[in-house]
Design a protein around this motif. Sequence first.
Motif, PDB file in Angstrom:
ATOM      1  N   LYS A  48       0.830  -1.206   0.000  1.00  0.00           N
ATOM      2  CA  LYS A  48       0.000   0.000   0.000  1.00  0.00           C
ATOM      3  C   LYS A  48       0.863   1.254   0.000  1.00  0.00           C
ATOM      4  CE  LYS A  48      -4.531  -0.505   0.002  1.00  0.00           C
ATOM      5  NZ  LYS A  48      -5.436   0.267  -0.876  1.00  0.00           N
ATOM      6  N   LYS A  49       1.906   1.235   0.815  1.00  0.00           N
ATOM      7  CA  LYS A  49       2.817   2.370   0.855  1.00  0.00           C
ATOM      8  C   LYS A  49       3.524   2.558  -0.487  1.00  0.00           C
ATOM      9  CE  LYS A  49       2.302   3.701   5.136  1.00  0.00           C
ATOM     10  NZ  LYS A  49       1.779   5.049   5.467  1.00  0.00           N
ATOM     11  N   GLY A  50       3.669   1.430  -1.229  1.00  0.00           N
ATOM     12  CA  GLY A  50       4.320   1.485  -2.526  1.00  0.00           C
ATOM     13  C   GLY A  50       3.381   1.795  -3.674  1.00  0.00           C
ATOM     14  N   GLY A  51       2.111   2.084  -3.367  1.00  0.00           N
ATOM     15  CA  GLY A  51       1.171   2.510  -4.398  1.00  0.00           C
ATOM     16  C   GLY A  51       0.281   1.421  -4.976  1.00  0.00           C
ATOM     17  N   VAL A  52       0.306   0.209  -4.424  1.00  0.00           N
ATOM     18  CA  VAL A  52      -0.586  -0.849  -4.915  1.00  0.00           C
ATOM     19  C   VAL A  52      -2.012  -0.511  -4.490  1.00  0.00           C
ATOM     20  CG1 VAL A  52      -1.160  -3.299  -4.784  1.00  0.00           C
ATOM     21  CG2 VAL A  52       1.230  -2.583  -4.838  1.00  0.00           C
ATOM     22  N   PRO A  53      -2.959  -0.433  -5.428  1.00  0.00           N
ATOM     23  CA  PRO A  53      -4.306   0.046  -5.084  1.00  0.00           C
ATOM     24  C   PRO A  53      -5.140  -0.932  -4.256  1.00  0.00           C
ATOM     25  CG  PRO A  53      -4.180  -0.567  -7.398  1.00  0.00           C
ATOM     26  CD  PRO A  53      -2.785  -0.616  -6.876  1.00  0.00           C
ATOM     27  N   GLN A  54      -4.885  -2.236  -4.372  1.00  0.00           N
ATOM     28  CA  GLN A  54      -5.721  -3.193  -3.658  1.00  0.00           C
ATOM     29  C   GLN A  54      -4.856  -4.274  -3.008  1.00  0.00           C
ATOM     30  OE1 GLN A  54      -8.713  -5.156  -6.030  1.00  0.00           O
ATOM     31  NE2 GLN A  54      -9.997  -5.610  -4.270  1.00  0.00           N
TER      32      GLN A  54
END
Length: 409
Positions: free
Chosen positions: A45-51
């Motif tokens: 999540k911190k790395g930008g993965v949306p789900q």
Amino acid sequence: RVVRGNGARPQTLEEAGLDEAGSVDLLIGATDRDEVNILACWIAKKGGVPQTMARVRSLEFTDTQSWARDLNVDLLISPERSVAREIQELLQVGASFHAATLMQERAGIYGFTLSGGSPLLNRPLKDLTAAYRELRTIIVYVRRGRQGFVPSGDSILLKGDLCYVATLREDRDLVAGLFTGEANRPLRRVMIVGGGKIGFQVATRLEQNFQKIDIRLIDRDLEKCEMLARELGRTTVLHGDASDSELLRYEGIDETDGFVCTTASDEMNLVLAAMGHNLGARKTISVVRKHSYLNLQEAFHTDALVNPNEALASTILHRIRYPRGMGAVSVIDQIDAELGEITLAPASPAVEKRVMELDIPRGVILALVERGEEVFVPKGSTVLKENDHLLFFSSRDNLHKALAALGAE
């Protein structure tokens, strides 16, 4: 692509493809360690993965929805809770060998074996529709021997057919009676073997949903029994060996409506279920994790088999496979088919069309429609409306065509 390493380490996730460009759409943490799964999702999540989704076995993580939000995980999945829900449904519908709730638990799909005393025997399905007009149910798949088919109005049911039926939950007892020729008995006594997470969850659900039920749980581990006795309110916890037939007889297995085997050993669960059947239990249910054992139901005289891995896979699939408008996709592995839910968007090509006019291939059945507060079985002349919530059955080969016809792809 397989990457060897610790999934909770940023370097490993980067090696697997997690980057600032946002090339990863979804991360699923499914190891046998809750902390690894949760930390991997948090890093993603911190790395930008949306789900992100995490499998968690510690029930504390899934006791409240705020845990997932606080941990920045979109979905915390407990296969034990899913399995316990399925086992409860199987116990409530005594004649069923398969049970799964759908449409926010207002409907379900159940598997019944057609008995010689059934009024459905040797009659075309179109006659049954006319005879039971008020019954909101539809047969979506029939397995006969090693072959299976999606029935039509001219199909005739034979003794021993395994029939998968979509129906409203309040109609399930009546439907069960039509297939067995007998009234569905209320649940009075359940015996559970194994005090692990699944056994505990089954006992907890039964305590919550049934006020007048005798629940007995057997486990070999004295320390575990003492803990369960403190945690459970109305369950009688027994320290003993469930393979001891004298113990089972003494505890009244011959008067048991459900004998549920949930130990960590698939083999033990199958053997115990066979014992329970021989000692007079009305219905036996075994938890099995090995896919190859799912075909041993008849050999071990087990009425129903429940696979935690399938429960986990179905939970994940219904969130990711067809995200636009899809409420659920339930995998029915034994018949190579899927049951799905979809809400018709305003732009759907199915809106304001009659069911008979839809470009839906053979092998697809629209089973139930939820329109506002009303739920019904659609006919060929039924005109579909915007925001209709549809429950449909499809062979896997035709699923994409069905979704396209309904505007979900």
